[in-house]
Design a protein around this motif. Structure first.
Motif, PDB file in Angstrom:
ATOM      1  N   VAL A   1      21.177  -2.872   5.555  1.00 21.98           N
ATOM      2  CA  VAL A   1      19.301  -3.003   5.024  1.00 21.98           C
ATOM      3  C   VAL A   1      19.300  -2.061   5.596  1.00 21.98           C
ATOM      4  O   VAL A   1      18.986  -1.914   6.836  1.00 21.98           O
ATOM      5  N   SER A   2      19.058  -0.918   5.207  1.00 24.29           N
ATOM      6  CA  SER A   2      18.586   0.150   5.549  1.00 24.29           C
ATOM      7  C   SER A   2      16.975   0.511   4.779  1.00 24.29           C
ATOM      8  O   SER A   2      16.213   1.286   6.232  1.00 24.29           O
ATOM      9  N   PHE A   3      16.187  -0.210   4.726  1.00 24.22           N
ATOM     10  CA  PHE A   3      14.493  -0.163   4.233  1.00 24.22           C
ATOM     11  C   PHE A   3      14.250  -1.117   4.341  1.00 24.22           C
ATOM     12  O   PHE A   3      14.681  -2.474   3.698  1.00 24.22           O
ATOM     13  N   VAL A   4      13.003  -1.389   4.948  1.00 20.34           N
ATOM     14  CA  VAL A   4      11.161  -2.360   4.860  1.00 20.34           C
ATOM     15  C   VAL A   4      10.613  -2.226   3.684  1.00 20.34           C
ATOM     16  O   VAL A   4      10.438  -1.073   4.110  1.00 20.34           O
ATOM     17  N   ALA A   5      10.466  -2.820   2.404  1.00 22.15           N
ATOM     18  CA  ALA A   5       9.419  -2.269   1.425  1.00 22.15           C
ATOM     19  C   ALA A   5       8.500  -3.228   2.318  1.00 22.15           C
ATOM     20  O   ALA A   5       8.563  -4.708   2.144  1.00 22.15           O
ATOM     21  N   LEU A   6       7.186  -2.031   1.960  1.00 25.90           N
ATOM     22  CA  LEU A   6       5.534  -3.129   1.884  1.00 25.90           C
ATOM     23  C   LEU A   6       5.500  -3.474   0.687  1.00 25.90           C
ATOM     24  O   LEU A   6       5.366  -3.187  -0.594  1.00 25.90           O
ATOM     25  N   VAL A   7       5.245  -4.822   0.322  1.00 23.94           N
ATOM     26  CA  VAL A   7       5.348  -5.442  -1.006  1.00 23.94           C
ATOM     27  C   VAL A   7       4.164  -6.325  -1.743  1.00 23.94           C
ATOM     28  O   VAL A   7       3.861  -6.390  -1.172  1.00 23.94           O
ATOM     29  N   ASP A   8       3.661  -6.110  -2.294  1.00 24.21           N
ATOM     30  CA  ASP A   8       2.705  -6.791  -3.368  1.00 24.21           C
ATOM     31  C   ASP A   8       2.911  -8.815  -3.250  1.00 24.21           C
ATOM     32  O   ASP A   8       2.154  -9.594  -2.729  1.00 24.21           O
ATOM     33  N   HIS A   9       4.390  -8.822  -3.405  1.00 24.48           N
ATOM     34  CA  HIS A   9       4.672 -10.130  -3.362  1.00 24.48           C
ATOM     35  C   HIS A   9       6.245 -10.058  -2.939  1.00 24.48           C
ATOM     36  O   HIS A   9       7.244  -9.971  -3.422  1.00 24.48           O
TER      37      HIS A   9
ATOM     38  N   ASN B   1      -0.474   4.448  10.063  1.00 28.09           N
ATOM     39  CA  ASN B   1      -0.940   5.205   9.144  1.00 28.09           C
ATOM     40  C   ASN B   1      -1.818   4.839   8.300  1.00 28.09           C
ATOM     41  O   ASN B   1      -2.268   3.506   7.937  1.00 28.09           O
ATOM     42  N   ASP B   2      -3.244   5.624   8.028  1.00 28.80           N
ATOM     43  CA  ASP B   2      -3.864   4.969   7.624  1.00 28.80           C
ATOM     44  C   ASP B   2      -4.463   4.687   6.710  1.00 28.80           C
ATOM     45  O   ASP B   2      -4.866   3.571   5.886  1.00 28.80           O
ATOM     46  N   GLU B   3      -3.227   5.535   5.435  1.00 29.34           N
ATOM     47  CA  GLU B   3      -3.705   4.530   4.910  1.00 29.34           C
ATOM     48  C   GLU B   3      -2.610   3.698   4.144  1.00 29.34           C
ATOM     49  O   GLU B   3      -3.186   2.729   2.781  1.00 29.34           O
ATOM     50  N   VAL B   4      -1.323   3.324   4.693  1.00 30.24           N
ATOM     51  CA  VAL B   4      -0.827   1.641   5.054  1.00 30.24           C
ATOM     52  C   VAL B   4      -1.392   1.056   4.731  1.00 30.24           C
ATOM     53  O   VAL B   4      -1.744  -0.247   4.335  1.00 30.24           O
ATOM     54  N   TRP B   5      -2.276   0.839   5.849  1.00 28.85           N
ATOM     55  CA  TRP B   5      -3.253  -0.129   6.958  1.00 28.85           C
ATOM     56  C   TRP B   5      -4.703   0.031   5.662  1.00 28.85           C
ATOM     57  O   TRP B   5      -4.556  -1.672   5.528  1.00 28.85           O
ATOM     58  N   THR B   6      -4.772   0.618   4.620  1.00 24.26           N
ATOM     59  CA  THR B   6      -5.616   0.026   4.304  1.00 24.26           C
ATOM     60  C   THR B   6      -5.660  -0.989   2.712  1.00 24.26           C
ATOM     61  O   THR B   6      -6.400  -2.085   2.652  1.00 24.26           O
ATOM     62  N   SER B   7      -3.841  -0.279   2.766  1.00 21.98           N
ATOM     63  CA  SER B   7      -3.384  -1.262   1.527  1.00 21.98           C
ATOM     64  C   SER B   7      -3.498  -2.973   2.175  1.00 21.98           C
ATOM     65  O   SER B   7      -2.801  -3.519   0.771  1.00 21.98           O
ATOM     66  N   VAL B   8      -3.042  -2.887   3.575  1.00 19.88           N
ATOM     67  CA  VAL B   8      -2.799  -3.611   4.019  1.00 19.88           C
ATOM     68  C   VAL B   8      -4.071  -5.002   3.903  1.00 19.88           C
ATOM     69  O   VAL B   8      -4.135  -5.756   3.014  1.00 19.88           O
ATOM     70  N   ILE B   9      -4.945  -4.560   4.688  1.00 19.01           N
ATOM     71  CA  ILE B   9      -6.548  -5.083   4.501  1.00 19.01           C
ATOM     72  C   ILE B   9      -7.350  -5.225   3.103  1.00 19.01           C
ATOM     73  O   ILE B   9      -7.522  -6.114   3.254  1.00 19.01           O
ATOM     74  N   ASN B  10      -6.725  -4.046   2.017  1.00 16.62           N
ATOM     75  CA  ASN B  10      -7.393  -4.199   1.052  1.00 16.62           C
ATOM     76  C   ASN B  10      -6.532  -5.782   0.014  1.00 16.62           C
ATOM     77  O   ASN B  10      -6.532  -5.738  -1.146  1.00 16.62           O
ATOM     78  N   GLY B  11      -5.321  -5.911   0.278  1.00 17.91           N
ATOM     79  CA  GLY B  11      -4.658  -6.789  -0.081  1.00 17.91           C
ATOM     80  C   GLY B  11      -3.221  -6.204  -1.171  1.00 17.91           C
ATOM     81  O   GLY B  11      -2.616  -7.343  -1.344  1.00 17.91           O
ATOM     82  N   THR B  12      -3.287  -4.744  -1.108  1.00 19.76           N
ATOM     83  CA  THR B  12      -2.408  -4.404  -2.315  1.00 19.76           C
ATOM     84  C   THR B  12      -0.818  -4.786  -1.199  1.00 19.76           C
ATOM     85  O   THR B  12      -0.234  -5.089  -2.317  1.00 19.76           O
ATOM     86  N   PHE B  13      -0.370  -5.018  -0.266  1.00 22.12           N
ATOM     87  CA  PHE B  13       0.761  -5.493   0.506  1.00 22.12           C
ATOM     88  C   PHE B  13       0.156  -6.658   1.336  1.00 22.12           C
ATOM     89  O   PHE B  13      -0.418  -6.831   2.130  1.00 22.12           O
TER      90      PHE B  13
END
Length: 194
Positions: free
Chosen positions: A22-30, A150-162
């Motif tokens: 396992v080389s990466f962990v992806a942040l995903v929507d589902h 990472n601010d951009e990633v955190w925004t995507s977490v709190i808005n439900g993208t990830f």
């Protein structure tokens, strides 16, 4: 009538020179651990600690059939058992992959400022249980926590993208269960040999 699909047991070679890992962990929507097996079950999404910017959730669920489809193989399920998950996690850490994170399995969207700082395998014999809110997580499942600076990633977490994690790697596959069609073909082949 629902048809059976083949089930493949996934594994890796523990040798660090072997490409399986396992080389990466992806942040995903589902997360893949939700799709087509459990009807979008919220317990497999990650939980957030907004104040500390931490996301926690399952990375691999032991013995959970995960639906897959490809041009080469058609439709099938893959399963990771607890002994393989333990080997996968140990190799993941041994190879220092805890900061290898991308978005939606896109190799061009690797992100910095997101790193695993906590990880465990559910093992009740050792007193390691799934966190509150993750009921039904099986023995041998892998759960992890990531710090998101990472601010951009955190925004995507709190808005439900990830909403969850999905592991990314190269695995060996061994068929555990054939389809009904395969069994019929095998019987016909054996009869033809008589």
């Amino acid at each position: 009538m629902e048809r059976e699909l083949p089930i493949y047991k996934m594994s890796i070679n523990e040798d660090d020179n072997d490409e399986s890992t396992v080389s990466f962990v992806a942040l995903v929507d589902h997360p893949a651990i939700e799709r087509n097996w459990i009807a979008f079950n919220k317990q497999f999404k990650f939980k957030t600690d907004n104040e500390r910017r931490i996301i926690t959730g399952p990375l691999m669920i032991a013995d959970l059939p995960i639906y897959r489809q490809s041009k080469e193989m058609g439709e099938f399920y893959v399963v990771f058992d607890k002994s393989e998950i333990e080997k996968i996690v140990q190799k993941f850490f041994r190879q220092h992959n805890t900061s290898n994170v991308n978005m939606m399995h896109d190799a061009n969207k690797q992100v910095g400022g997101v790193y695993m700082f906590e990880s465990f395998i559910v093992d009740t014999a050792r007193g390691i249980k799934a966190p509150e809110g993750f009921t039904g997580i099986t023995e041998g499942s892998w759960i992890g926590s990531y710090k998101v600076d990472n601010d951009e990633v955190w925004t995507s977490v709190i808005n439900g993208t990830f909403q969850g994690f999905s592991v990314e790697g190269i695995f060996d596959m061994v068929m555990e269960k054939k389809t009904v069609e395969d069994e019929i073909i095998q019987v016909i082949d054996e009869i033809a040999k008589l």
